[in-house]
Design a protein around this motif. Structure first.
Motif, mmCIF file in Angstrom:
data_model
loop_
_atom_site.group_PDB
_atom_site.id
_atom_site.type_symbol
_atom_site.label_atom_id
_atom_site.label_comp_id
_atom_site.label_asym_id
_atom_site.label_seq_id
_atom_site.Cartn_x
_atom_site.Cartn_y
_atom_site.Cartn_z
ATOM 1 N N GLU A 1 15.116 4.432 0.973
ATOM 2 C CA GLU A 1 14.813 5.009 2.303
ATOM 3 C C GLU A 1 14.252 3.817 3.015
ATOM 4 O O GLU A 1 14.149 3.718 4.367
ATOM 5 C CB GLU A 1 14.007 6.268 2.332
ATOM 6 N N HIS A 2 13.423 2.565 2.395
ATOM 7 C CA HIS A 2 12.790 1.608 3.144
ATOM 8 C C HIS A 2 13.248 0.400 2.744
ATOM 9 O O HIS A 2 12.634 -0.781 2.714
ATOM 10 C CB HIS A 2 11.390 1.824 2.764
ATOM 11 N N THR A 3 14.855 0.273 2.578
ATOM 12 C CA THR A 3 15.466 -0.893 2.204
ATOM 13 C C THR A 3 15.136 -1.932 3.167
ATOM 14 O O THR A 3 14.976 -3.087 2.801
ATOM 15 C CB THR A 3 16.891 -0.747 1.995
ATOM 16 N N GLU A 4 15.432 -1.698 4.437
ATOM 17 C CA GLU A 4 15.346 -2.869 5.557
ATOM 18 C C GLU A 4 13.826 -3.382 5.634
ATOM 19 O O GLU A 4 13.703 -4.538 5.782
ATOM 20 C CB GLU A 4 15.711 -2.109 6.889
ATOM 21 N N GLU A 5 12.747 -2.538 5.408
ATOM 22 C CA GLU A 5 11.417 -3.123 5.441
ATOM 23 C C GLU A 5 11.018 -3.982 4.047
ATOM 24 O O GLU A 5 10.457 -4.770 4.257
ATOM 25 C CB GLU A 5 10.442 -1.793 5.286
ATOM 26 N N TYR A 6 11.671 -3.554 3.082
ATOM 27 C CA TYR A 6 11.835 -4.428 2.026
ATOM 28 C C TYR A 6 12.216 -5.696 2.164
ATOM 29 O O TYR A 6 11.928 -6.984 1.742
ATOM 30 C CB TYR A 6 12.225 -3.720 0.720
ATOM 31 N N LYS A 7 13.483 -5.711 2.963
ATOM 32 C CA LYS A 7 14.174 -7.076 3.078
ATOM 33 C C LYS A 7 13.338 -7.888 3.877
ATOM 34 O O LYS A 7 13.021 -9.108 3.891
ATOM 35 C CB LYS A 7 15.431 -6.621 3.872
ATOM 36 N N ALA A 8 12.477 -7.332 4.726
ATOM 37 C CA ALA A 8 11.509 -8.160 5.546
ATOM 38 C C ALA A 8 10.459 -8.477 4.950
ATOM 39 O O ALA A 8 10.010 -9.724 5.178
ATOM 40 C CB ALA A 8 11.205 -7.076 6.760
ATOM 41 N N VAL A 9 9.996 -7.734 3.943
ATOM 42 C CA VAL A 9 8.731 -8.249 3.133
ATOM 43 C C VAL A 9 9.305 -9.274 2.295
ATOM 44 O O VAL A 9 8.620 -10.328 2.142
ATOM 45 C CB VAL A 9 8.291 -7.098 2.135
ATOM 46 N N ARG A 10 10.615 -9.160 2.041
ATOM 47 C CA ARG A 10 10.944 -10.283 0.748
ATOM 48 C C ARG A 10 11.157 -11.667 1.475
ATOM 49 O O ARG A 10 11.007 -12.739 1.135
ATOM 50 C CB ARG A 10 12.343 -9.772 0.062
ATOM 51 N N LYS A 11 11.465 -11.510 2.981
ATOM 52 C CA LYS A 11 11.863 -12.914 3.529
ATOM 53 C C LYS A 11 10.485 -13.202 3.807
ATOM 54 O O LYS A 11 10.479 -14.587 3.835
ATOM 55 C CB LYS A 11 12.352 -12.400 4.877
ATOM 56 N N LEU A 12 9.475 -12.492 4.339
ATOM 57 C CA LEU A 12 8.351 -13.277 4.358
ATOM 58 C C LEU A 12 7.616 -13.557 3.024
ATOM 59 O O LEU A 12 6.921 -14.738 2.997
ATOM 60 C CB LEU A 12 7.157 -12.017 4.963
ATOM 61 N N ARG A 13 7.743 -12.878 1.966
ATOM 62 C CA ARG A 13 7.479 -13.326 0.750
ATOM 63 C C ARG A 13 7.933 -14.794 0.357
ATOM 64 O O ARG A 13 7.155 -15.860 0.015
ATOM 65 C CB ARG A 13 7.662 -12.405 -0.184
ATOM 66 N N ASP A 14 9.415 -15.058 0.783
ATOM 67 C CA ASP A 14 9.779 -16.452 0.368
ATOM 68 C C ASP A 14 9.229 -17.172 1.427
ATOM 69 O O ASP A 14 8.973 -18.497 0.962
ATOM 70 C CB ASP A 14 11.278 -16.486 0.843
ATOM 71 N N ARG B 1 0.753 -1.184 -0.109
ATOM 72 C CA ARG B 1 -0.078 0.036 0.056
ATOM 73 C C ARG B 1 0.812 1.194 -0.019
ATOM 74 O O ARG B 1 0.690 2.238 -0.550
ATOM 75 C CB ARG B 1 -1.051 -0.052 1.310
ATOM 76 N N GLU B 2 1.844 1.224 0.882
ATOM 77 C CA GLU B 2 2.830 2.580 0.905
ATOM 78 C C GLU B 2 3.557 2.522 -0.305
ATOM 79 O O GLU B 2 3.719 3.706 -0.818
ATOM 80 C CB GLU B 2 3.525 2.124 2.212
ATOM 81 N N LEU B 3 4.057 1.434 -1.094
ATOM 82 C CA LEU B 3 4.909 1.386 -2.178
ATOM 83 C C LEU B 3 3.710 2.162 -3.538
ATOM 84 O O LEU B 3 4.460 2.784 -4.242
ATOM 85 C CB LEU B 3 5.185 0.162 -2.395
ATOM 86 N N LYS B 4 2.496 1.620 -3.334
ATOM 87 C CA LYS B 4 1.665 2.204 -4.492
ATOM 88 C C LYS B 4 1.759 3.624 -4.245
ATOM 89 O O LYS B 4 1.573 4.383 -5.341
ATOM 90 C CB LYS B 4 0.383 1.417 -4.310
ATOM 91 N N GLN B 5 1.627 4.224 -3.219
ATOM 92 C CA GLN B 5 1.733 5.953 -3.156
ATOM 93 C C GLN B 5 2.782 6.462 -3.187
ATOM 94 O O GLN B 5 2.897 7.631 -3.439
ATOM 95 C CB GLN B 5 1.063 5.937 -1.377
ATOM 96 N N ASN B 6 4.050 5.741 -3.063
ATOM 97 C CA ASN B 6 5.398 6.184 -3.194
ATOM 98 C C ASN B 6 6.167 5.498 -3.957
ATOM 99 O O ASN B 6 7.375 4.967 -3.565
ATOM 100 C CB ASN B 6 6.111 6.245 -1.669
ATOM 101 N N ASN B 7 5.998 5.401 -5.436
ATOM 102 C CA ASN B 7 6.389 4.527 -6.194
ATOM 103 C C ASN B 7 7.657 5.010 -6.933
ATOM 104 O O ASN B 7 7.702 5.264 -8.142
ATOM 105 C CB ASN B 7 5.335 3.856 -7.328
ATOM 106 N N THR B 8 8.684 5.304 -5.933
ATOM 107 C CA THR B 8 9.987 5.800 -6.540
ATOM 108 C C THR B 8 11.161 5.297 -5.936
ATOM 109 O O THR B 8 11.184 4.533 -5.083
ATOM 110 C CB THR B 8 10.047 7.392 -5.981
ATOM 111 N N ARG B 9 12.338 5.342 -6.892
ATOM 112 C CA ARG B 9 13.297 4.715 -6.227
ATOM 113 C C ARG B 9 13.915 5.351 -4.984
ATOM 114 O O ARG B 9 14.588 4.576 -4.058
ATOM 115 C CB ARG B 9 14.510 4.785 -7.357
ATOM 116 N N GLU B 10 13.627 6.643 -4.877
ATOM 117 C CA GLU B 10 14.248 7.473 -3.965
ATOM 118 C C GLU B 10 13.385 6.581 -2.533
ATOM 119 O O GLU B 10 13.973 6.437 -1.443
ATOM 120 C CB GLU B 10 13.919 8.677 -3.925
#
Length: 232
Positions: free
Chosen positions: A23-36, A10-19
């Motif tokens: 800034e949310h690399t650690e959050e994405y790592k947690a998401v990717r772990k849960l995805r796996d 949801r947050e990514l949809k509202q802020n779909n930028t590389r910047e």
């Protein structure tokens, strides 16, 4: 499944930028772990229905979150969904039917069948449906199947495919360009601890359809691997 995935998307949809992503690399790592973890659970659940998925490689079930924007007017750098695809025995680049779990806030679903098949593969399926119409009807018109999938196929041809009579009583069965089915899953579905178990009866019906299409494709003599990857 934790709400972490949906909250992040949801947050990514509202802020779909590389910047923002940087800034949310650690959050994405947690998401990717849960995805796996979710993908492995999905693989195991599919394998309980389709033994061919036993030992299916995790890396063959997931996709990068970065979008390929080269051929798209939409230059958003990231997907706002997560896809998990199990397609035994050849993997996600094969042309065989498989099992696809789509995770997206408000738009999640379970898919089966084929996606983006070249015309000659569609022709093979259409001919096999015509030649084995009683078997096909016994699958897609059965109460167990229609409970989850009232109809089969998307992006229908406006008329009969080449080589088929327009007045054939089952002509609608061979008009799809996409021989696929989908079952919508609301966000609350994933709040239940046993949500994977609840997918089993749906997957059982997907397998019936996949088996029909995959027998057709494997017997057709056509190559079973895509020349280009699907940009999912």
């Amino acid at each position: 499944m934790s709400n972490l995935i949906f909250d992040f998307l949801r947050e990514l949809k509202q802020n779909n930028t590389r910047e923002w992503m940087a800034e949310h690399t650690e959050e994405y790592k947690a998401v990717r772990k849960l995805r796996d973890e979710t993908a492995q659970l999905f693989i195991d659940t599919v394998a309980s229905v389709d033994p061919a998925a036993t030992g299916y490689p995790l890396e063959q079930s997931t996709y990068r979150i970065a979008r390929d924007t080269r051929f798209s007017d939409d230059k958003s750098p990231y997907k706002t969904h997560i896809g998990i695809f199990v397609c035994p025995p050849l993997g996600k680049k094969s042309l065989l039917s498989g099992y696809y779990l789509h995770l997206e806030p408000g738009k999640s679903s379970l898919w089966g069948g084929n996606y983006c098949l070249p015309n000659r593969y569609l022709t093979a399926i259409r001919k096999d449906i015509r030649d084995n119409i009683d078997e096909y009807i016994s699958i897609i018109e059965s109460p167990e199947f229609k409970k989850f999938f009232p109809s089969v196929g998307f992006d229908l041809l406006k008329t009969a495919p080449k080589g088929f009579l327009r007045d054939w009583e089952y002509i609608n069965y061979v008009r799809p360009r996409e021989f696929a089915v989908d079952y919508a899953l609301d966000d609350k579905f994933f709040d239940k601890k046993d949500y994977m178990k609840r997918l089993v009866p749906i997957l059982e019906q997907v397998k019936r359809l996949n088996d029909f299409y995959n027998f057709t494709l494997t017997e057709s003599g056509l190559p079973l691997m895509r020349e280009e990857r699907i940009r999912n």
